[in-house]
Write a protein that holds these residues in place. Sequence first.
Motif, PDB file in Angstrom:
ATOM      1  N   GLN A 196      -5.140  13.422   2.530  1.00  0.00           N
ATOM      2  CA  GLN A 196      -5.564  12.350   3.431  1.00  0.00           C
ATOM      3  C   GLN A 196      -6.994  11.907   3.132  1.00  0.00           C
ATOM      4  OE1 GLN A 196      -4.993  13.923   7.343  1.00  0.00           O
ATOM      5  NE2 GLN A 196      -2.792  13.561   7.362  1.00  0.00           N
ATOM      6  N   GLU A 197      -7.871  12.850   2.888  1.00  0.00           N
ATOM      7  CA  GLU A 197      -9.264  12.509   2.603  1.00  0.00           C
ATOM      8  C   GLU A 197      -9.368  11.748   1.286  1.00  0.00           C
ATOM      9  OE1 GLU A 197     -13.284  12.049   3.049  1.00  0.00           O
ATOM     10  OE2 GLU A 197     -11.742  12.652   4.499  1.00  0.00           O
ATOM     11  N   ALA A 198      -8.571  12.152   0.296  1.00  0.00           N
ATOM     12  CA  ALA A 198      -8.573  11.433  -0.975  1.00  0.00           C
ATOM     13  C   ALA A 198      -8.074   9.998  -0.790  1.00  0.00           C
ATOM     14  CB  ALA A 198      -7.690  12.169  -1.993  1.00  0.00           C
ATOM     15  N   SER A 233       0.852  13.871  10.515  1.00  0.00           N
ATOM     16  CA  SER A 233       0.890  14.523   9.201  1.00  0.00           C
ATOM     17  C   SER A 233       1.210  16.002   9.267  1.00  0.00           C
ATOM     18  CB  SER A 233      -0.456  14.342   8.498  1.00  0.00           C
ATOM     19  OG  SER A 233      -1.485  14.938   9.260  1.00  0.00           O
ATOM     20  N   SER A 234       1.312  16.580  10.460  1.00  0.00           N
ATOM     21  CA  SER A 234       1.501  18.035  10.541  1.00  0.00           C
ATOM     22  C   SER A 234       2.627  18.384  11.494  1.00  0.00           C
ATOM     23  CB  SER A 234       0.199  18.706  11.005  1.00  0.00           C
ATOM     24  OG  SER A 234      -0.851  18.376  10.153  1.00  0.00           O
ATOM     25  N   ARG A 235       3.695  17.603  11.483  1.00  0.00           N
ATOM     26  CA  ARG A 235       4.828  17.877  12.345  1.00  0.00           C
ATOM     27  C   ARG A 235       5.564  19.108  11.847  1.00  0.00           C
ATOM     28  NH1 ARG A 235       3.894  14.999  16.937  1.00  0.00           N
ATOM     29  NH2 ARG A 235       3.498  12.815  16.477  1.00  0.00           N
ATOM     30  N   THR A 236       5.720  20.096  12.717  1.00  0.00           N
ATOM     31  CA  THR A 236       6.348  21.350  12.292  1.00  0.00           C
ATOM     32  C   THR A 236       7.828  21.177  12.023  1.00  0.00           C
ATOM     33  OG1 THR A 236       6.648  21.927  14.630  1.00  0.00           O
ATOM     34  CG2 THR A 236       4.689  22.771  13.525  1.00  0.00           C
ATOM     35  N   GLU A 237       8.459  20.145  12.622  1.00  0.00           N
ATOM     36  CA  GLU A 237       9.890  19.960  12.397  1.00  0.00           C
ATOM     37  C   GLU A 237      10.182  19.343  11.033  1.00  0.00           C
ATOM     38  OE1 GLU A 237       8.406  16.330  14.707  1.00  0.00           O
ATOM     39  OE2 GLU A 237       8.137  18.498  14.742  1.00  0.00           O
ATOM     40  N   ARG A 238       9.152  18.899  10.325  1.00  0.00           N
ATOM     41  CA  ARG A 238       9.325  18.320   9.000  1.00  0.00           C
ATOM     42  C   ARG A 238       8.675  19.218   7.959  1.00  0.00           C
ATOM     43  NH1 ARG A 238       7.544  12.947  11.351  1.00  0.00           N
ATOM     44  NH2 ARG A 238       5.526  13.410  10.418  1.00  0.00           N
ATOM     45  N   GLY A 239       9.194  19.138   6.731  1.00  0.00           N
ATOM     46  CA  GLY A 239       8.595  19.866   5.634  1.00  0.00           C
ATOM     47  C   GLY A 239       7.375  19.136   5.097  1.00  0.00           C
ATOM     48  N   LEU A 240       6.696  19.768   4.144  1.00  0.00           N
ATOM     49  CA  LEU A 240       5.485  19.186   3.581  1.00  0.00           C
ATOM     50  C   LEU A 240       5.787  17.863   2.885  1.00  0.00           C
ATOM     51  CD1 LEU A 240       2.515  19.287   2.834  1.00  0.00           C
ATOM     52  CD2 LEU A 240       3.085  20.778   0.924  1.00  0.00           C
ATOM     53  N   GLU A 241       6.886  17.803   2.128  1.00  0.00           N
ATOM     54  CA  GLU A 241       7.228  16.562   1.425  1.00  0.00           C
ATOM     55  C   GLU A 241       7.515  15.435   2.416  1.00  0.00           C
ATOM     56  OE1 GLU A 241      10.616  14.895  -1.697  1.00  0.00           O
ATOM     57  OE2 GLU A 241      10.225  17.054  -1.548  1.00  0.00           O
ATOM     58  N   ASP A 242       8.262  15.728   3.470  1.00  0.00           N
ATOM     59  CA  ASP A 242       8.554  14.696   4.477  1.00  0.00           C
ATOM     60  C   ASP A 242       7.292  14.249   5.190  1.00  0.00           C
ATOM     61  OD1 ASP A 242      11.222  14.723   3.868  1.00  0.00           O
ATOM     62  OD2 ASP A 242      11.770  16.137   5.449  1.00  0.00           O
ATOM     63  N   CYS A 258      -1.407  26.675   4.920  1.00  0.00           N
ATOM     64  CA  CYS A 258      -1.685  26.020   3.638  1.00  0.00           C
ATOM     65  C   CYS A 258      -1.222  24.572   3.655  1.00  0.00           C
ATOM     66  CB  CYS A 258      -0.996  26.772   2.506  1.00  0.00           C
ATOM     67  SG  CYS A 258      -1.717  28.389   2.148  1.00  0.00           S
ATOM     68  N   GLU A 259      -0.084  24.289   4.309  1.00  0.00           N
ATOM     69  CA  GLU A 259       0.407  22.915   4.377  1.00  0.00           C
ATOM     70  C   GLU A 259      -0.610  22.002   5.056  1.00  0.00           C
ATOM     71  OE1 GLU A 259       4.226  22.418   6.040  1.00  0.00           O
ATOM     72  OE2 GLU A 259       5.281  23.495   4.443  1.00  0.00           O
ATOM     73  N   VAL A 260      -1.197  22.475   6.153  1.00  0.00           N
ATOM     74  CA  VAL A 260      -2.188  21.670   6.861  1.00  0.00           C
ATOM     75  C   VAL A 260      -3.385  21.392   5.958  1.00  0.00           C
ATOM     76  CG1 VAL A 260      -3.828  21.654   8.786  1.00  0.00           C
ATOM     77  CG2 VAL A 260      -1.486  22.439   9.150  1.00  0.00           C
ATOM     78  N   HIS A 261      -3.853  22.403   5.222  1.00  0.00           N
ATOM     79  CA  HIS A 261      -4.996  22.211   4.333  1.00  0.00           C
ATOM     80  C   HIS A 261      -4.673  21.190   3.237  1.00  0.00           C
ATOM     81  CE1 HIS A 261      -7.201  25.203   6.358  1.00  0.00           C
ATOM     82  NE2 HIS A 261      -6.672  26.268   5.788  1.00  0.00           N
ATOM     83  N   ALA A 313      -1.042  25.959  18.735  1.00  0.00           N
ATOM     84  CA  ALA A 313      -2.291  25.653  19.432  1.00  0.00           C
ATOM     85  C   ALA A 313      -3.103  24.615  18.649  1.00  0.00           C
ATOM     86  CB  ALA A 313      -3.110  26.926  19.630  1.00  0.00           C
ATOM     87  N   VAL A 314      -3.127  24.762  17.323  1.00  0.00           N
ATOM     88  CA  VAL A 314      -3.860  23.799  16.496  1.00  0.00           C
ATOM     89  C   VAL A 314      -3.253  22.408  16.630  1.00  0.00           C
ATOM     90  CG1 VAL A 314      -4.374  23.130  14.111  1.00  0.00           C
ATOM     91  CG2 VAL A 314      -4.727  25.499  14.839  1.00  0.00           C
ATOM     92  N   LEU A 315      -1.913  22.313  16.567  1.00  0.00           N
ATOM     93  CA  LEU A 315      -1.251  21.019  16.658  1.00  0.00           C
ATOM     94  C   LEU A 315      -1.433  20.392  18.036  1.00  0.00           C
ATOM     95  CD1 LEU A 315       2.070  21.705  14.711  1.00  0.00           C
ATOM     96  CD2 LEU A 315       0.011  20.573  13.908  1.00  0.00           C
TER      97      LEU A 315
END
Length: 333
Positions: free
Chosen positions: A282-284, A231-240, A273-276, A161-163
């Motif tokens: 991104q903000e940095a 930046s928040s694609r569920t099919e990819r990991g955090l590093e990707d 946590c990944e989204v946060h 829902a968030v995505l």
Amino acid sequence: LVGDLNRRKNEGHAFYDVLLQISNHKPPADILDTLVQHARIQLRCDAVDVSLTDEAGRAVEFAAAPGDVSLRGGTRISSGVEVGEGADGSATRFSPSSAEWADQTVSTIQGPIGTLGELWVGRRSGEPFTDRDRGFLGNLSGFAAIAITSAQMRENGRQRAVLEERERIAREMHDSLAQVLGSTHLRLRGLEADDRVTIHPAVAAEIEDLADTCQEAYRDVREAILGLRDSSRTERGLEDNLRTYLSKYSQQSQIDSRLEVELDGELALSPRCEVHVIRVVQEALTNVRKHAGASSVVVRVAEDGPMTTFTVEDDGHGFDASGATSDGDGFGL
């Protein structure tokens, strides 16, 4: 016969208590803690331990529960077990193979997609666990699987829902705000070169400032759209996700950027946590583009003992952090 009836009644109350918490969508840690307490009482054992796999521990956002012990590489909720600290300050696992346990038994917590963990009980006395004890433990393991799986489904639904909402906002920003800013910027640049304007230097300078402001706002909007969509694609990991974002960030900002990962294993966090983490990075990076005057930036991910550290380092002019003040009315430094 009376003792058997009393035990059936107590087991029924235990099942009802656990199922009631599951149906009320209580936090998984609270449900597992209740389950552990019932196992300890009904089976008259000295120690009960729920040990979850890495994947189950990451997929579910665990709230604090009485007596819970969270370890790197898994989540444990124990009762009646002395858990100490290792040399590095992390919690140490007790050993089920220890000689102090005269009898012990374990039941696998099996979910729809595989093993989620184990439910272990131990007794210091010589009384062995019966088949009925093991059956009760198996039922509790089934309830633990239901609690964890239902929590996973709720969390996955919330993340979807968030995505979806992020995608909708990004589309609206692209179709409205971004296009209006882009069109306004072009029109101001055209007006800036008009002969009727160039003969008035003050007016030309004002229009140039407006065009620059519009262009900066357009860049901010494009960067926000990029952050929302890619930046928040569920099919990819955090590093990707980070690598993909940095690649597009470099194209838009003309700042050379790279990702350095210094980890022994795979970088894995819960979806929330990944989204946060991604939004903070991104903000940095937005601050780097807008304020640092940098030509390159490095996002570094490294292990620091039990912690994972994210560092955003640029070659810009920097600022004096000790001189930054906040009056409480703004955001950031």
